[in-house]
Design a protein around this motif. Structure first.
Motif, PDB file in Angstrom:
ATOM      1  N   ARG A  54       0.846  -1.198   0.000  1.00 18.77           N
ATOM      2  CA  ARG A  54       0.000   0.000   0.000  1.00 18.77           C
ATOM      3  C   ARG A  54       0.875   1.239   0.000  1.00 18.77           C
ATOM      4  NH1 ARG A  54       0.251   1.922   5.316  1.00 18.77           N
ATOM      5  NH2 ARG A  54       0.669   0.337   6.894  1.00 18.77           N
ATOM      6  N   ASP A  55       0.316   2.336  -0.551  1.00 15.70           N
ATOM      7  CA  ASP A  55       1.063   3.584  -0.558  1.00 15.70           C
ATOM      8  C   ASP A  55       0.712   4.444   0.654  1.00 15.70           C
ATOM      9  OD1 ASP A  55      -1.383   4.785  -1.149  1.00 15.70           O
ATOM     10  OD2 ASP A  55      -0.889   5.240  -3.239  1.00 15.70           O
ATOM     11  N   ARG A  57      -1.440   7.016   0.950  1.00 10.68           N
ATOM     12  CA  ARG A  57      -2.726   7.706   0.978  1.00 10.68           C
ATOM     13  C   ARG A  57      -3.436   7.467   2.313  1.00 10.68           C
ATOM     14  NH1 ARG A  57      -4.225   9.664  -4.185  1.00 10.68           N
ATOM     15  NH2 ARG A  57      -2.479   9.269  -5.612  1.00 10.68           N
ATOM     16  N   ALA A  60      -5.298   4.303   2.731  1.00  6.85           N
ATOM     17  CA  ALA A  60      -4.619   3.078   2.305  1.00  6.85           C
ATOM     18  C   ALA A  60      -4.553   1.994   3.387  1.00  6.85           C
ATOM     19  CB  ALA A  60      -3.221   3.406   1.783  1.00  6.85           C
ATOM     20  N   GLN A  83       3.609  -0.495   3.921  1.00  6.31           N
ATOM     21  CA  GLN A  83       3.719   0.718   3.111  1.00  6.31           C
ATOM     22  C   GLN A  83       5.007   0.684   2.290  1.00  6.31           C
ATOM     23  OE1 GLN A  83       4.708   4.883   4.590  1.00  6.31           O
ATOM     24  NE2 GLN A  83       2.492   5.072   4.357  1.00  6.31           N
ATOM     25  N   THR A  86       5.314   0.990  -5.361  1.00  7.13           N
ATOM     26  CA  THR A  86       4.704  -0.056  -6.182  1.00  7.13           C
ATOM     27  C   THR A  86       5.718  -1.060  -6.700  1.00  7.13           C
ATOM     28  OG1 THR A  86       2.762   1.233  -6.830  1.00  7.13           O
ATOM     29  CG2 THR A  86       3.509  -0.430  -8.381  1.00  7.13           C
ATOM     30  N   THR A 105      -3.059   1.567  -4.360  1.00 12.53           N
ATOM     31  CA  THR A 105      -2.513   2.855  -4.747  1.00 12.53           C
ATOM     32  C   THR A 105      -3.410   3.501  -5.791  1.00 12.53           C
ATOM     33  OG1 THR A 105      -0.575   4.013  -5.656  1.00 12.53           O
ATOM     34  CG2 THR A 105      -1.070   1.850  -6.571  1.00 12.53           C
ATOM     35  N   SER A 107      -1.621   5.791  -7.600  1.00 13.79           N
ATOM     36  CA  SER A 107      -0.486   6.269  -8.380  1.00 13.79           C
ATOM     37  C   SER A 107      -0.325   7.786  -8.273  1.00 13.79           C
ATOM     38  CB  SER A 107      -0.643   5.825  -9.834  1.00 13.79           C
ATOM     39  OG  SER A 107       0.495   6.137 -10.592  1.00 13.79           O
ATOM     40  N   THR A 114      -8.437   6.494  -4.921  1.00 14.17           N
ATOM     41  CA  THR A 114      -7.820   5.271  -4.424  1.00 14.17           C
ATOM     42  C   THR A 114      -7.898   4.241  -5.544  1.00 14.17           C
ATOM     43  OG1 THR A 114      -7.756   3.673  -2.610  1.00 14.17           O
ATOM     44  CG2 THR A 114      -9.934   4.295  -3.426  1.00 14.17           C
ATOM     45  N   ASP A 249       3.336   6.793  -6.243  1.00  8.93           N
ATOM     46  CA  ASP A 249       3.733   5.456  -5.797  1.00  8.93           C
ATOM     47  C   ASP A 249       5.154   5.121  -6.214  1.00  8.93           C
ATOM     48  OD1 ASP A 249       2.923   5.316  -8.483  1.00  8.93           O
ATOM     49  OD2 ASP A 249       2.261   3.244  -8.319  1.00  8.93           O
TER      50      ASP A 249
END
Length: 459
Positions: A54-55, A57, A60, A83, A86, A105, A107, A114, A249
């Motif tokens: 996961r990024d 955000r 997330a 976290q 990508t 993500t 991106s 999302t 990402d």
């Protein structure tokens, strides 16, 4: 809430959080993803091993938990990397030989979005042609039924292993203490790439280097000119040798030369190809149908073989896997590496450029001058059209019938002449045609031909 079909895109899942994708939709996507991967792998979901990342955000953590619960509900074993950028999810799938992976993500999109990037075995992306359509049908069509349960999950820490793998692409001792402005866009570049750059003895000017899903400074999309104005100014103000900016990402990086000028993806592809061919002479390189002839000319001069390819990471990764090209580059900033599970990376291009500048003792603007003085490119220009296929047929008829024209259809329609060429291709998601055009004569010739072709498109 029911999942709206429009969140299932050509290469990923993307939508407004809460409005289009909530926790229940994420759970259903996790379940559906396990089903799709099981079909592709030819095994029951209970035998699947899947990766998850996961990024940064804000939503997330919750959404990744729901994706994980969905995959586990189908019986899969999930390796949760937490976290990460990508490409670290791609690395997890490739290095552990997993059946697939899901990256939570959106991106480079603004903070309200999302989504998920989805790959199968070998870190090969699912696409609308293979996998995402089936996922959409399962989720939107409410075809999942009862979950069998029985899955499990574990947490894994990839950072040390990933850093060592990335550094194997260069000889770290080659890199000189260059002054480099880095702009992480408050995304994943700081924690992912930062520790690697710190080991190289660079003079780093760190900006927006801390992950922050509110994106307080600018959106994490360096392809938009307004989002790179800051780093262009900063390079000049600080007298830096180079600027590097990443998307949210961090699987794409973009470069600013020592004069503060943006480096086009075509020319960066050529520079990277030349450097990699010096390491592995005689290899194959892929480039996308929009690209400058600089790529093919450089690859040929360096003793390699260049192959034009359809735009899109699913198409690049699959062909690289099947045919063994060492490298592939897209104008949009996606750079793929055979020795990185054919995946795209925002880390490896940064390392290779730093090594090339150091070894050759040149400034980035010096490396670029032969390209900028010979190849005059328009960049990608979008036009809204009512009937894309009819307009492409009109362009093919108008220009393909002229003396010396060569028409190819690797992606959209490309028409080549000795001293200029263009590609026009439809958007996957909007009623748009995208034009890229290049002249080998002059900037003025490019602009005149660009305006002429646009006149046909927009008539």
């Amino acid at each position: 809430m029911p999942a709206p079909p429009e969140i299932f895109k050509a290469y990923d899942v993307r939508g407004l959080h809460t409005e289009q994708i909530d926790g229940d939709v994420a759970h259903a996507i996790g379940r559906g993803f396990a089903r799709v991967i099981a079909d592709l792998a030819g095994k029951p979901t209970s035998e699947l091993r899947l990766g998850l990342g996961r990024d940064m955000r804000l939503e997330a953590p919750d959404f990744a938990r729901r994706y994980r619960e969905g995959m586990v509900a189908e019986g899969a074993h999930v390796l949760d990397a937490g976290q990460v950028g990508t490409e670290m999810l791609y690395f997890l799938v490739g290095s552990r030989e997993l059946d697939g992976g899901l990256m939570c993500t959106a991106s480079h999109n603004p903070k309200a979005y999302t989504g998920a990037k989805l790959v199968k075995q070998g870190a090969i992306a699912l696409s609308g042609d293979a996998g995402i359509g089936e996922l959409r049908d399962l989720v939107v069509g409410d075809q999942l039924g009862d979950a069998p349960g029985g899955g499990s999950s574990e947490e894994v820490d990839l950072f040390a292993e990933f850093q060592e793998a990335a550094l194997r692409f260069i000889e770290p001792s080659n890199v000189k203490p260059l002054k480099v402005v880095v702009d992480g866009g408050n995304g994943m570049a700081g924690p992912m790439v930062g520790p690697i750059l710190d080991r190289l003895g660079l003079d780093l000017v760190e900006t927006y280097w801390t992950p922050d899903g509110t994106f307080p400074d600018h959106e994490p999309n360096p392809l938009l000119p307004e989002n790179r104005e800051f780093i262009m100014r900063k390079v000049v103000e600080t007298g830096a040798d180079l600027g590097i900016a990443w998307d949210g990402d961090a699987d794409r990086c973009f470069f600013i030369d020592d004069t503060g000028r943006f480096v086009d993806g075509d020319f960066l592809t050529a520079i990277l190809a030349e450097h990699l061919l010096a390491k592995k002479p005689g290899s194959d390189v892929l480039y996308d149908a929009r690209a400058s002839r600089a790529v093919a000319d450089t690859v040929s001069a360096a003793g390699g073989t260049a192959h034009v390819n359809r735009v899109g990471h699913a198409f690049f990764k699959t062909r690289m896997r099947d045919e063994g090209a060492i490298f592939g580059g897209e104008v949009s900033g996606h750079y793929y590496f055979h020795d990185f599970y054919n995946a795209d990376s925002g880390t490896i291009p940064a390392l290779l450029v730093l090594e090339k500048l150091s070894v050759e003792g040149k400034r980035m603007s010096e490396l670029l001058e032969p390209y900028r003085s010979r190849y005059f490119i328009s960049g990608e220009i979008n036009s809204e059209v009512a009937d894309g296929p009819a307009k492409m047929a009109e362009l093919e008829q108008e220009y393909g019938s002229r003396p010396g024209a060569t028409v190819t259809k690797v992606d959209g329609v490309s028409v080549d002449f000795d001293d200029w060429h263009f590609n026009v291709r439809p958007s996957n998601t909007e009623p748009l045609l995208r034009l890229t055009l290049e002249s080998l004569v002059s900037e003025q010739d490019m602009e005149a031909r660009r305006d002429e072709v646009l006149g046909v498109i927009r008539a």
